[in-house]
Write a protein that holds these residues in place. Sequence first.
Motif, mmCIF file in Angstrom:
data_model
loop_
_atom_site.group_PDB
_atom_site.id
_atom_site.type_symbol
_atom_site.label_atom_id
_atom_site.label_comp_id
_atom_site.label_asym_id
_atom_site.label_seq_id
_atom_site.Cartn_x
_atom_site.Cartn_y
_atom_site.Cartn_z
ATOM 1 N N LEU A 33 0.809 -1.221 0.000
ATOM 2 C CA LEU A 33 0.000 0.000 0.000
ATOM 3 C C LEU A 33 0.838 1.266 0.000
ATOM 4 C CD1 LEU A 33 -2.983 -0.767 2.432
ATOM 5 C CD2 LEU A 33 -3.130 -0.178 0.010
ATOM 6 N N LEU A 34 2.092 1.171 0.421
ATOM 7 C CA LEU A 34 2.933 2.359 0.517
ATOM 8 C C LEU A 34 3.078 3.069 -0.817
ATOM 9 C CD1 LEU A 34 5.758 1.037 2.877
ATOM 10 C CD2 LEU A 34 3.997 2.706 3.438
ATOM 11 N N ASP A 35 3.038 2.316 -1.898
ATOM 12 C CA ASP A 35 3.163 2.906 -3.229
ATOM 13 C C ASP A 35 1.810 3.195 -3.864
ATOM 14 O OD1 ASP A 35 5.912 3.047 -3.338
ATOM 15 O OD2 ASP A 35 6.124 1.012 -4.117
ATOM 16 N N VAL A 36 0.736 2.911 -3.134
ATOM 17 C CA VAL A 36 -0.595 3.026 -3.723
ATOM 18 C C VAL A 36 -1.410 4.160 -3.127
ATOM 19 C CG1 VAL A 36 -2.786 1.844 -4.123
ATOM 20 C CG2 VAL A 36 -0.631 0.564 -4.271
ATOM 21 N N TYR A 37 -1.547 4.135 -1.791
ATOM 22 C CA TYR A 37 -2.446 5.146 -1.223
ATOM 23 C C TYR A 37 -1.788 6.517 -1.102
ATOM 24 C CZ TYR A 37 -0.528 3.412 3.312
ATOM 25 O OH TYR A 37 0.273 3.009 4.351
ATOM 26 N N THR A 38 -2.641 7.517 -1.090
ATOM 27 C CA THR A 38 -2.190 8.905 -0.999
ATOM 28 C C THR A 38 -2.208 9.361 0.456
ATOM 29 O OG1 THR A 38 -4.423 9.814 -1.247
ATOM 30 C CG2 THR A 38 -3.177 9.349 -3.270
ATOM 31 N N ASP A 39 -1.661 10.543 0.691
ATOM 32 C CA ASP A 39 -1.722 11.106 2.044
ATOM 33 C C ASP A 39 -3.171 11.270 2.494
ATOM 34 O OD1 ASP A 39 1.002 11.184 2.141
ATOM 35 O OD2 ASP A 39 1.172 13.306 1.631
ATOM 36 N N LYS A 40 -4.038 11.661 1.558
ATOM 37 C CA LYS A 40 -5.456 11.816 1.893
ATOM 38 C C LYS A 40 -6.058 10.489 2.323
ATOM 39 C CE LYS A 40 -9.915 13.446 0.138
ATOM 40 N NZ LYS A 40 -10.651 12.270 0.676
ATOM 41 N N ASP A 41 -5.716 9.411 1.615
ATOM 42 C CA ASP A 41 -6.222 8.090 1.994
ATOM 43 C C ASP A 41 -5.811 7.740 3.420
ATOM 44 O OD1 ASP A 41 -7.327 7.707 -0.543
ATOM 45 O OD2 ASP A 41 -5.484 6.807 -1.327
ATOM 46 N N ILE A 42 -4.559 8.020 3.761
ATOM 47 C CA ILE A 42 -4.063 7.716 5.100
ATOM 48 C C ILE A 42 -4.829 8.513 6.150
ATOM 49 C CG2 ILE A 42 -2.059 7.850 6.638
ATOM 50 C CD1 ILE A 42 -0.299 7.430 4.167
ATOM 51 N N HIS A 43 -4.974 9.824 5.907
ATOM 52 C CA HIS A 43 -5.693 10.661 6.872
ATOM 53 C C HIS A 43 -7.152 10.245 6.986
ATOM 54 C CE1 HIS A 43 -2.473 13.348 7.863
ATOM 55 N NE2 HIS A 43 -2.272 13.701 6.612
ATOM 56 N N ASP A 44 -7.760 9.856 5.876
ATOM 57 C CA ASP A 44 -9.164 9.424 5.907
ATOM 58 C C ASP A 44 -9.315 8.143 6.735
ATOM 59 O OD1 ASP A 44 -9.928 11.540 4.342
ATOM 60 O OD2 ASP A 44 -9.999 10.400 2.463
ATOM 61 N N VAL A 45 -8.428 7.181 6.521
ATOM 62 C CA VAL A 45 -8.504 5.916 7.249
ATOM 63 C C VAL A 45 -8.286 6.130 8.746
ATOM 64 C CG1 VAL A 45 -7.375 3.691 7.602
ATOM 65 C CG2 VAL A 45 -7.856 4.489 5.285
ATOM 66 N N VAL A 46 -7.291 6.963 9.086
ATOM 67 C CA VAL A 46 -7.018 7.227 10.506
ATOM 68 C C VAL A 46 -8.224 7.928 11.146
ATOM 69 C CG1 VAL A 46 -5.561 8.507 12.124
ATOM 70 C CG2 VAL A 46 -4.526 7.286 10.212
ATOM 71 N N SER A 47 -8.815 8.869 10.437
ATOM 72 C CA SER A 47 -10.001 9.569 10.966
ATOM 73 C C SER A 47 -11.150 8.577 11.167
ATOM 74 C CB SER A 47 -10.417 10.690 10.024
ATOM 75 O OG SER A 47 -9.423 11.690 9.965
ATOM 76 N N TYR A 48 -11.258 7.595 10.274
ATOM 77 C CA TYR A 48 -12.293 6.572 10.437
ATOM 78 C C TYR A 48 -12.002 5.686 11.646
ATOM 79 C CZ TYR A 48 -14.641 2.089 9.677
ATOM 80 O OH TYR A 48 -15.362 0.941 9.847
ATOM 81 N N LEU A 49 -10.762 5.236 11.782
ATOM 82 C CA LEU A 49 -10.407 4.388 12.920
ATOM 83 C C LEU A 49 -10.568 5.125 14.242
ATOM 84 C CD1 LEU A 49 -7.224 2.575 11.531
ATOM 85 C CD2 LEU A 49 -9.568 1.721 11.635
ATOM 86 N N GLU A 50 -10.399 6.452 14.215
ATOM 87 C CA GLU A 50 -10.560 7.244 15.428
ATOM 88 C C GLU A 50 -12.001 7.198 15.931
ATOM 89 O OE1 GLU A 50 -9.589 9.753 18.639
ATOM 90 O OE2 GLU A 50 -8.393 8.466 17.313
ATOM 91 N N THR A 51 -12.950 6.855 15.062
ATOM 92 C CA THR A 51 -14.347 6.742 15.498
ATOM 93 C C THR A 51 -14.608 5.428 16.232
ATOM 94 O OG1 THR A 51 -15.120 5.671 13.438
ATOM 95 C CG2 THR A 51 -15.033 8.090 13.486
ATOM 96 N N LEU A 52 -13.653 4.506 16.199
ATOM 97 C CA LEU A 52 -13.832 3.199 16.838
ATOM 98 C C LEU A 52 -13.408 3.269 18.292
ATOM 99 C CD1 LEU A 52 -12.431 0.945 13.967
ATOM 100 C CD2 LEU A 52 -14.798 1.700 14.331
ATOM 101 N N GLN A 53 -14.151 4.026 19.065
ATOM 102 C CA GLN A 53 -13.827 4.205 20.490
ATOM 103 C C GLN A 53 -14.287 2.995 21.324
ATOM 104 O OE1 GLN A 53 -12.088 6.652 21.810
ATOM 105 N NE2 GLN A 53 -11.888 7.878 19.946
#
Length: 384
Positions: A364-384
């Motif tokens: 994935l390091l060569d595939v996803y963008t910075d936006k993808d990373i921030h989006d995924v982290v923001s989604y995981l942050e909802t898993l409280q």
Amino acid sequence: MSSRTTHALGQFGCLTAVRQSIRLAILLASGLLPMAAKGQAANSPLPNGAHRDTVQRVCSSCHAVQMFTGRRMSKEAWGTTVSNMIARGAKINDDEFDQIVTYLSSTFPEGPGEVVTGITRPIPAGQAKPPRRRSLIDQAGSDDKQVVDEDLAALGKKVYIAQCITCHGTNARGSERGPDLVRSVLVLHDRYGSTIGPFLDQGHPKVKPVQLTKEEVVNLSHYLHQQIGDTLRTGPYNHALNILVGDPKAGKAYFEGAGGCAKCHSVTGDLAHIASKYAPFALQQKVVFPDNRAITKQGSVSRQIKVPTVTVTTHTGSKVTGVPTNIDDYNVSLRDAAGQYYSFTRSPDLKVEKNDPYAAHVALLDVYTDKDIHDVVSYLETLQ
């Protein structure tokens, strides 16, 4: 090869030595690497404390003691810093990671009134501002190195905003209208206005002479030297920023779709309540480099469970599998589960298979963008 892929390959030690040599050369050439002061050698022993020997043994080969004493951070922040070193190729096992973070966080802890994670802890009302504690970083450099007075630098910032910011930028890093003052030889040689003052008195090469009092010149000098210090590792710009800037809905879509994360992970299984375990920056670290350690919100150390292995098949068909100790174009060495050491010379008849449990993340390091990373982290942050 992208920078992300090169970064990921550090776990096999392929480019570590080259990267460290290049980085050292760049810092020395730019004048940004602090040299040890007279009477304070770069390999001076660290302060006493539990696990000091581990830190001295593992870290001192690349870092001088000043790199630690000039920073004071929380246990989480120290954990992220050490994890970054692992991502760059540092060979640190779980026990060493635990010991290093414990030593650094207890010996150089985050203190009141200090900027550590982008937020300054306020000093209680009625309590006098504590005197600035000089660290070994103040001694690094030439014998006459200017020691920044934070109060005078605050006054100098006002002078800079009024006279210099238009051409030299917000943080004195330069713009299309003016050069970078952080890398200016004149500023680097300045001591309390010794070179800045005469330069301004003679007349600025692009504008009319700047009329400043002697006190204003000294204050400006403190501010510019402060900016130089902030650009180094010891400055606040090296601390974690707010990274929850993504779209949780987009992150969920990527997690379940294009990213392929749901093929191996479950938000009700291994990732259940993940956000309650890790702070955002530690969570992002686990997403991008899951084999790295991180400090949980409770202060415990996440343990590395999966490790890369390699399987070597000889020309006779015999196989041996273990944790690689070295892999290059000429040799392969490993230790099997029993601790037995094996070494092989690379040849057309020798088959070498790398078994990376985090291969999907590396891909994935060569595939996803910075936006993808921030989006995924923001989604995981909802898993409280």
